[in-house]
Design an enzyme around this catalytic site. Structure first.
Site, mmCIF file in Angstrom:
data_model
loop_
_atom_site.group_PDB
_atom_site.id
_atom_site.type_symbol
_atom_site.label_atom_id
_atom_site.label_comp_id
_atom_site.label_asym_id
_atom_site.label_seq_id
_atom_site.Cartn_x
_atom_site.Cartn_y
_atom_site.Cartn_z
ATOM 1 N N ASN A 23 43.337 40.164 38.311
ATOM 2 C CA ASN A 23 44.411 40.364 39.285
ATOM 3 C C ASN A 23 44.949 39.052 39.869
ATOM 4 O OD1 ASN A 23 44.141 43.248 39.079
ATOM 5 N ND2 ASN A 23 42.331 43.093 40.406
ATOM 6 N N ARG A 24 44.789 37.983 39.113
ATOM 7 C CA ARG A 24 45.278 36.669 39.522
ATOM 8 C C ARG A 24 44.607 36.147 40.793
ATOM 9 N NH1 ARG A 24 46.579 37.263 35.025
ATOM 10 N NH2 ARG A 24 48.551 36.751 34.033
ATOM 11 N N LEU A 25 43.509 36.753 41.213
ATOM 12 C CA LEU A 25 42.742 36.255 42.354
ATOM 13 C C LEU A 25 41.701 35.257 41.849
ATOM 14 C CD1 LEU A 25 42.267 39.438 44.577
ATOM 15 C CD2 LEU A 25 43.872 37.550 44.877
#
Length: 215
Positions: A192-194
Site C-alpha cells: 500500500n505504498r506505506l
C-alpha cells in the site's frame, strides 16, 4: 510521442524494516543488507551505485559506477579525476550515492563528502586491474569529445604495443574517492505504498541519530 505508464503497479511485500531490528551503526546495517543481496543471487552487480554531483554548469548529474570497497569510514569508487564527475567533486565535494536492489525491494540513499584516497591505495587497486582496464584508463580522456569509436580503438592499439611486456603505472589523473557519509537512508518497500524509511544522521559527537520518515 507518448506512453501512459499510470497502470504500472507492484505490491512490495518481501520484507520490513523497523527501529527494533536495525543496527545502531548505518555502516553495519549497510553491510547486513549488502550481504543479503549478494546471497540472494538476484542482482548482477550489487555494488553498482548511482553517484550524483553538482556540475560546473550548476546542474545535478547522476551516473552509475561500481563501488569497490566499503568500510566504517565510507564508500570507495575509482574514476578519472579530470572527468566531468571529477571536476564536479573538485568544485563541490558534496555528493549523493544510491543503491537500488529491486529483487529485495530495497534502496539505500547516502549523502556525504567525497575526498581522494591515498595515492598508495589507488596504486594498489590499479595494479590489481586487468591489463585492458589499465590501458583503458590511460587512453580515455573521460568525458571529452572524441572523433569516433575507431579513434579510441586505434589509440588503445598503440598503447598495447607501447606497453607490451612492460609494467603499467597508474596515471596521476586516475584514482579513488572515499565518500564519508553524513546521512544514510534505508528504504524497504511495503504494501500500500506505506514503505519503511529509516534515516541515520551523523551528529556532532559522531553518534548516529535514527529516525523514521513518512513514505
Amino acid at each position: 510521442m507518448q506512453k501512459d505508464l499510470s497502470n504500472y503497479r507492484k505490491s512490495y511485500e518481501k520484507s520490513e524494516l523497523t527501529e527494533e531490528i536495525v543496527k545502531e551503526n548505518p555502516l553495519e546495517q549497510f553491510q547486513k543488507w549488502f550481504h543479503e543481496v549478494e546471497a540472494s543471487d538476484g542482482v548482477d552487480e550489487p555494488n553498482a551505485m548511482t553517484v550524483s554531483t553538482i556540475g560546473l554548469d550548476g546542474f545535478p548529474k547522476s551516473r552509475v559506477v561500481l563501488m569497490k570497497k566499503f568500510t566504517f569510514e565510507g564508500f570507495i569508487f575509482y574514476t578519472n579525476y579530470q572527468s566531468e564527475k571529477g571536476k564536479a567533486i573538485g568544485a563541490n565535494p558534496s555528493v549523493c550515492l544510491s543503491f537500488f536492489w529491486p529483487n529485495m525491494e530495497r534502496q539505500v540513499i547516502i549523502k556525504g563528502t567525497a575526498e581522494k584516497i591515498a595515492e598508495n591505495l589507488s596504486d594498489g587497486y590499479f595494479e590489481s586491474r586487468p591489463t585492458g582496464s589499465q590501458l583503458g584508463a590511460i587512453v580515455s580522456d573521460q568525458s571529452e569529445v572524441v572523433p569516433s569509436r575507431e579513434y579510441l580503438e586505434k589509440e588503445l592499439n598503440n598503447l598495447e604495443k607501447k606497453y607490451d611486456g612492460k609494467e603499467i603505472q597508474r596515471p596521476d589523473y586516475w584514482g579513488g574517492y572515499l565518500v564519508r557519509p553524513i546521512s544514510i537512508e534505508f528504504w524497504q518497500g511495503r504494501p500500500n505504498r506505506l514503505h519503511d524509511r529509516i534515516r541515520y544522521t551523523l551528529q556532532e559527537d559522531f553518534d548516529w541519530k535514527i529516525e523514521r520518515l513518512a513514505p
